[in-house]
Design an enzyme around this catalytic site. Structure first.
Site, short mmCIF file in Angstrom:
data_model
loop_
_atom_site.label_atom_id
_atom_site.label_comp_id
_atom_site.label_asym_id
_atom_site.label_seq_id
_atom_site.Cartn_x
_atom_site.Cartn_y
_atom_site.Cartn_z
N ARG A 5 3.37 -32.45 -4.51
CA ARG A 5 3.85 -31.66 -6.17
C ARG A 5 2.63 -31.12 -6.60
NH1 ARG A 5 6.52 -36.99 -6.17
NH2 ARG A 5 8.84 -36.54 -6.22
N LYS A 46 0.53 -16.39 -7.63
CA LYS A 46 1.46 -15.42 -6.79
C LYS A 46 2.09 -16.40 -5.42
CE LYS A 46 4.22 -12.24 -9.43
NZ LYS A 46 5.40 -10.73 -9.44
N GLU A 91 -3.68 -0.77 -3.34
CA GLU A 91 -3.34 -1.04 -4.35
C GLU A 91 -4.72 -0.78 -5.16
OE1 GLU A 91 -0.67 -3.44 -4.90
OE2 GLU A 91 -0.16 -4.15 -2.82
N LYS A 129 -5.65 -6.89 -13.48
CA LYS A 129 -4.54 -8.03 -12.93
C LYS A 129 -5.24 -8.87 -13.76
CE LYS A 129 -2.15 -10.41 -9.78
NZ LYS A 129 -1.25 -10.18 -8.44
N GLU A 164 6.47 -13.20 -15.24
CA GLU A 164 6.46 -11.85 -14.87
C GLU A 164 8.32 -11.28 -15.82
OE1 GLU A 164 6.11 -10.01 -11.51
OE2 GLU A 164 8.20 -8.13 -11.54
N ARG A 197 4.20 -7.81 -16.36
CA ARG A 197 3.59 -8.00 -15.31
C ARG A 197 4.40 -6.74 -14.40
NH1 ARG A 197 1.24 -13.69 -11.89
NH2 ARG A 197 1.10 -12.71 -10.26
N ASN A 240 3.93 -3.73 -10.48
CA ASN A 240 5.30 -3.24 -9.12
C ASN A 240 5.42 -1.97 -9.04
OD1 ASN A 240 5.51 -5.99 -8.97
ND2 ASN A 240 7.12 -6.19 -9.93
N HIS A 251 6.55 -0.39 -6.40
CA HIS A 251 7.42 -1.48 -5.22
C HIS A 251 8.67 -1.16 -4.99
CE1 HIS A 251 3.60 -2.92 -5.11
NE2 HIS A 251 3.26 -4.03 -4.54
N HIS A 286 9.61 -1.27 -1.35
CA HIS A 286 10.13 -2.82 -0.70
C HIS A 286 11.45 -1.94 0.30
CE1 HIS A 286 8.36 -5.37 -3.32
NE2 HIS A 286 7.58 -5.35 -2.86
N HIS A 346 2.18 -2.78 4.19
CA HIS A 346 2.25 -2.86 2.43
C HIS A 346 1.46 -2.11 2.11
CE1 HIS A 346 3.75 -4.97 -1.39
NE2 HIS A 346 1.95 -4.84 -1.19
N1 LIG Z 1 0.66 -13.11 -4.25
C1 LIG Z 1 0.71 -11.32 -4.13
O1 LIG Z 1 0.69 -11.46 -5.54
C2 LIG Z 1 0.78 -10.05 -3.80
C3 LIG Z 1 0.55 -9.51 -3.97
C4 LIG Z 1 0.72 -7.92 -3.14
C5 LIG Z 1 0.63 -8.57 -1.60
N2 LIG Z 1 1.01 -9.82 -1.54
C6 LIG Z 1 0.98 -9.65 0.12
O2 LIG Z 1 -0.20 -9.84 0.96
C7 LIG Z 1 0.51 -9.54 2.19
C8 LIG Z 1 -0.64 -8.50 3.11
O3 LIG Z 1 -1.50 -8.74 2.78
P1 LIG Z 1 -2.75 -8.49 3.58
O4 LIG Z 1 -2.99 -6.61 3.32
O5 LIG Z 1 -3.89 -8.96 3.10
O6 LIG Z 1 -2.39 -8.67 5.03
P2 LIG Z 1 -2.92 -9.23 5.89
O7 LIG Z 1 -3.46 -10.81 5.71
O8 LIG Z 1 -1.81 -9.68 7.37
O9 LIG Z 1 -4.18 -8.81 7.07
C9 LIG Z 1 -3.97 -7.78 7.08
C10 LIG Z 1 -4.73 -8.01 8.83
O10 LIG Z 1 -6.26 -7.60 8.68
C11 LIG Z 1 -6.81 -8.75 9.00
N3 LIG Z 1 -8.18 -9.39 8.65
C12 LIG Z 1 -7.76 -10.35 6.85
N4 LIG Z 1 -9.07 -9.98 6.51
C13 LIG Z 1 -9.86 -9.25 7.86
C14 LIG Z 1 -11.65 -8.51 7.96
N5 LIG Z 1 -12.50 -9.15 6.99
N6 LIG Z 1 -11.75 -8.96 9.14
C15 LIG Z 1 -11.22 -8.08 9.90
N7 LIG Z 1 -9.66 -8.07 10.05
C16 LIG Z 1 -9.34 -8.83 9.02
C17 LIG Z 1 -5.72 -10.08 9.13
O11 LIG Z 1 -5.79 -11.28 10.19
C18 LIG Z 1 -4.19 -9.33 9.45
O12 LIG Z 1 -4.26 -8.73 10.76
C19 LIG Z 1 2.14 -9.43 2.46
O13 LIG Z 1 2.53 -11.00 2.77
C20 LIG Z 1 2.52 -9.18 1.11
O14 LIG Z 1 3.36 -9.85 0.47
C21 LIG Z 1 1.31 -10.70 -1.94
#
Ligand SMILES: NC(=O)c1ccc[n+]([C@@H]2O[C@H](COP(=O)([O-])OP(=O)(O)OC[C@H]3O[C@@H](n4cnc5c(N)ncnc54)[C@H](O)[C@@H]3O)[C@@H](O)[C@H]2O)c1
Length: 370
Positions: free
Chosen positions: A122, A144, A186, A228, A238, A242, A246, A249, A253, A267
């Site tokens: 939990r 999130k 971003e 942020k 949100e 918040r 987006n 976005h 999406h 993304h």
């Molecule tokens: N929670 C939130 O508020 C929020 C906000 C925006 C995006 N997201 C989510 O985040 C995700 C995208 O994140 P992302 O772009 O980091 O993707 P990811 O985690 O897939 O990383 C992208 C790639 O980079 C590699 N990588 C990460 N750090 C590295 C480093 N230092 N050196 C070499 N390679 C590295 C990873 O292995 C992967 O192949 C999506 O699922 C999206 O929905 C969440």
């Protein structure tokens, strides 16, 4: 040099530390928060190969033992199957309520691990060590967490704030340029949505930032996290403001869904294309001058990013299908599409008052230019 941004949510406050060499200092930074000197780390195979041993040494320097679960890299890891694996692994490691779980990776690992921590016994605390630029400026901050459902992205999750965020600027050095620039989508979004001075600074400093300038990277991550944090403190779950985060976005999406959430469109790339479309739409609705979308496009182009629909390789569905995909966005309220539009750079606002025809026409024309 270490900068700190404080997220002042009452009862759930935490610091975001930003600077070089933080993995090596992780023991000293995390140690004081631990009830016992051991942590479980969840990461992906790319990040593990590059940075897990530095983290292990940093924790060991403070006498902290570490066990790690290494998952496959990529968006498909944010799934029920890997959530189950992660939760069962954490239970098998006998993680208790007072322990901290560590997420070492990009947004995929951060979202998945944060959600696992939210539901384990939990709720146990967790530390974000974001390693992609996108994760440092966005996904690791704000609480999130979640996974994807076969029916759509991020449809299952929880709000669960981390106890600490360590954004080590050095780890950005091992990202591919493409992943770095996706994260930059971003960063520039923050300037576009609420800080024209930051956007102007990025126009000047963006190329140095992409080339590896440490001071510029620290400054950009810090300003993004400040913005942020400020928005999350105003509206954690949100209900209103918040949603400004987006910007771009709703378009993004739909484009991610149309391209299969994969390598065709990352993304952050979708966010950049979506922001360019949001400014173009704002201009067409008479909300901002032509200069705003032109400047947005020019800067993204100068950074070597995807800007227009024609920059997305392969087939795209027609405007009506894209509109339908937008309708499946989580931000839809009572069936009405909500958009983040802008009165100028740095002046975004949320509205449901957008005629569908104007959006359809915009998409149609953009698709025709492909
Ligand atoms: N929670 C939130 O508020 C929020 C906000 C925006 C995006 N997201 C989510 O985040 C995700 C995208 O994140 P992302 O772009 O980091 O993707 P990811 O985690 O897939 O990383 C992208 C790639 O980079 C590699 N990588 C990460 N750090 C590295 C480093 N230092 N050196 C070499 N390679 C590295 C990873 O292995 C992967 O192949 C999506 O699922 C999206 O929905 C969440």
């Amino acid at each position: 040099m270490m900068e700190t941004v404080h997220v002042g949510l009452e009862g759930r406050e935490y610091d975001i530390h930003i600077g070089p060499g933080l993995l090596a200092k992780s023991g000293a930074l995390i140690g004081p928060m631990l009830a016992r000197k051991q942590v479980c780390v969840v990461t992906d195979e790319n990040v593990a190969a590059l940075h897990l041993e530095t983290l292990r040494a940093g924790l060991a320097a403070d006498g902290i033992a570490m066990e790690a679960l290494v998952l496959p890299a990529g968006e498909s890891t944010k799934s029920w199957a890997y959530l189950e694996q992660t939760v069962e692994w954490l239970l098998s490691q006998r993680v208790e309520r007072k322990d901290l779980v560590v997420a070492l990776g990009g947004g995929v690992i951060g979202d998945l691990t944060g959600f696992a921590a939210a539901i384990l016994r939990r709720g146990v605390g967790f530390v974000q060590i974001p390693t992609s630029l996108l994760a440092q400026v966005d996904s690791s901050v704000g609480g999130k967490t979640g996974i994807n459902s076969p029916l759509g992205k991020n449809l299952v999750g929880a709000f669960h704030q981390p106890r600490l965020v360590l954004a080590d600027i050095d780890v950005l050095g091992t990202l591919t340029l493409r992943d770095f620039l996706a994260g930059y989508g971003e960063v520039v979004k923050y300037g576009m949505l609420g800080d024209a001075n930051f956007f102007e600074w990025l126009e000047a400093q963006g190329p140095a930032l992409a080339a590896g300038d440490e001071a510029a990277r620290i400054a950009a991550v810090k300003r993004s996290c400040e913005m942020k944090a400020e928005i999350v403190m105003r509206d954690e779950t949100e209900q209103g403001d918040r949603a400004l985060l987006n910007l771009g976005h709703t378009f993004c999406h739909a484009l991610e869904a149309a391209t299969g959430y994969g390598d065709r469109l990352l993304h952050g790339e979708g966010v950049a294309v979506g922001c360019a479309l949001a400014f173009e739409l704002s201009m067409r609705l008479g909300l901002c001058a032509q200069e705003a979308p032109s400047r947005v496009r020019e800067h993204l182009r100068a950074m070597g990013m995807k800007v227009d629909l024609k920059d997305i390789e392969g087939d795209l569905p027609d405007a009506d299908v894209l509109l339908d995909l937008m309708g499946q966005d989580k931000k839809v309220v009572d069936g009405q599409l909500r958009f983040i539009l802008a009165r100028g750079i740095g002046e975004a606002f949320v509205t449901a008052d957008v005629p569908r025809d104007v959006v359809r026409q915009l998409l149609h024309e953009e698709l025709e230019r492909r």
